[in-house]
Write an enzyme that holds these catalytic residues in place. Structure first.
Site, short mmCIF file in Angstrom:
data_model
loop_
_atom_site.label_atom_id
_atom_site.label_comp_id
_atom_site.label_asym_id
_atom_site.label_seq_id
_atom_site.Cartn_x
_atom_site.Cartn_y
_atom_site.Cartn_z
CG ASP A 190 -1.81 1.23 1.30
OD1 ASP A 190 -2.41 1.59 0.26
OD2 ASP A 190 -1.92 1.86 2.37
CB SER A 191 0.20 4.79 -0.55
OG SER A 191 -0.91 4.87 0.32
CB CYS A 215 -3.31 0.50 -2.40
SG CYS A 215 -3.44 2.21 -2.96
CD GLU A 222 -0.27 7.18 6.19
OE1 GLU A 222 0.84 7.25 6.73
OE2 GLU A 222 -0.67 6.16 5.58
CB CYS A 226 -9.58 4.48 0.96
SG CYS A 226 -7.91 4.97 1.49
CG HIS A 272 -5.06 4.95 4.62
ND1 HIS A 272 -4.50 4.46 3.47
CD2 HIS A 272 -4.05 5.56 5.29
CE1 HIS A 272 -3.21 4.77 3.44
NE2 HIS A 272 -2.92 5.44 4.54
N1 DGL Z 1 -4.88 2.97 1.11
C1 DGL Z 1 -4.84 3.62 -0.18
C2 DGL Z 1 -6.12 3.34 -0.94
O1 DGL Z 1 -6.76 2.37 -0.61
C3 DGL Z 1 -4.40 4.98 0.11
C4 DGL Z 1 -4.49 6.06 -0.70
C5 DGL Z 1 -3.46 7.12 -0.76
O2 DGL Z 1 -2.28 6.86 -0.61
O3 DGL Z 1 -3.90 8.24 -1.05
O4 DGL Z 1 -6.48 3.99 -1.90
#
Ligand code: DGL
Length: 275
Positions: free
Chosen positions: A14-15, A77, A156, A188, A190
């Site tokens: 993931d990011s 992600c 975050e 998402c 997150h």
């Molecule tokens: N968890 C990522 C998603 O599901 C994060 C997004 C991001 O880095 O903006 O899209």
């Protein structure tokens, strides 16, 4: 790349920390599997970036996971699932599992009034990936989407229970409530970290669909169908790497998700090896 090694890890990326929600679901559903997780903390967030850039990130992170002998790549992600998975499937010989298709299927199963809300990053919502996947399953469903670009930074920062977060959620979710959605896709990875606050803002009677949990179920099926699942008698381990050091926030997230994480390694995207 061999795919006949059950003890090789499931590679997950993931990011940032969001994909740990998928890892938590994988640990729960597949406790015997080894998992190697990479958070691309050097480049988070992905959500406002172009398809081309996110595709490149997906290919680079997939390359890092293959260097760890991943037997399958889980794109934990939604942004990368929406934008990069088709190119990654072309490039990599191991199976690539995203989060969008399982989340869409669970949402279609959940809705009673055929009105589904989807929240995600700008890139995920602009891609129309959920709408497309939901309508392919049931063309009669109405999809009401909202981009929520400020949620990833709030998460975050660990602002799970915070007045600022509640106000942003009210602003993002009020139009979806007015549209009468009975099911809300957390599009998402997150967002499950904000599940309690999101449930409050969405109001009673709205079912939340967690793309993390549904992705983990899809991975279980994929491993079983490909004959590469780890033997059930063992206990798998979790290794975590980041592309840039973060000040302990990963551990807070791990605590929120009840995950045991040992030392966190660093990986550079320059080390990428192509499949
Ligand atoms: N968890 C990522 C998603 O599901 C994060 C997004 C991001 O880095 O903006 O899209």
């Amino acid at each position: 790349m061999q795919t006949d090694r059950p003890l090789d890890p499931i590679g997950v990326f993931d990011s940032g920390i969001g994909g740990l929600t998928v890892v938590a679901a994988l640990r729960e559903i597949l406790p015997s599997e080894n998992i190697f997780y990479i958070g691309d903390t050097a480049r988070v967030p992905y959500g406002g970036k172009s398809r081309r850039t996110v595709e490149r990130y997906g290919i680079e992170l997939g390359g890092l996971l293959l260097a760890e002998h991943a037997k399958i790549i889980v794109v934990a992600c939604n942004t990368a699932s929406a934008l990069a998975v088709p190119r990654m499937r072309d490039m990599f010989k191991v199976p690539v599992q995203g989060v969008v298709a399982p989340g869409a299927a669970a949402a279609v199963k959940s809705t009673r009034n055929k009105t589904i809300g989807v929240i995600g990053t700008r890139a995920t919502i602009a891609s129309g990936a959920y709408e497309h996947a939901i309508k392919a399953l049931d063309p009669e469903v109405r999809v009401v989407s909202a981009a929520c670009p400020l949620l990833v930074p709030l998460i975050e920062e660990g602002m799970f229970e915070d007045e600022v977060t509640d106000r942003m959620l009210a602003r993002y979710l009020d139009p979806l409530r007015s549209a009468g959605v009975d099911t809300l896709v957390l599009g998402c990875t997150h967002y499950p970290l904000l599940r309690t606050a999101i449930a409050r803002a969405a109001g009673p009677g709205v079912s939340l669909v967690d793309s993390a949990e549904n992705c983990a179920l899809a991975v279980r099926e994929l491993l079983a169908n490909s004959g590469i699942a780890a033997p059930p008698s063992r206990l798998g381990k979790l290794d975590v790497a980041l592309t840039d050091a973060t000040e302990g926030f990963l551990r807070t997230a791990a605590k929120a998700l009840d995950l045991e994480i040992g030392d966190v390694a660093l990986r550079s995207v320059q080390e990428v090896q192509k499949a």
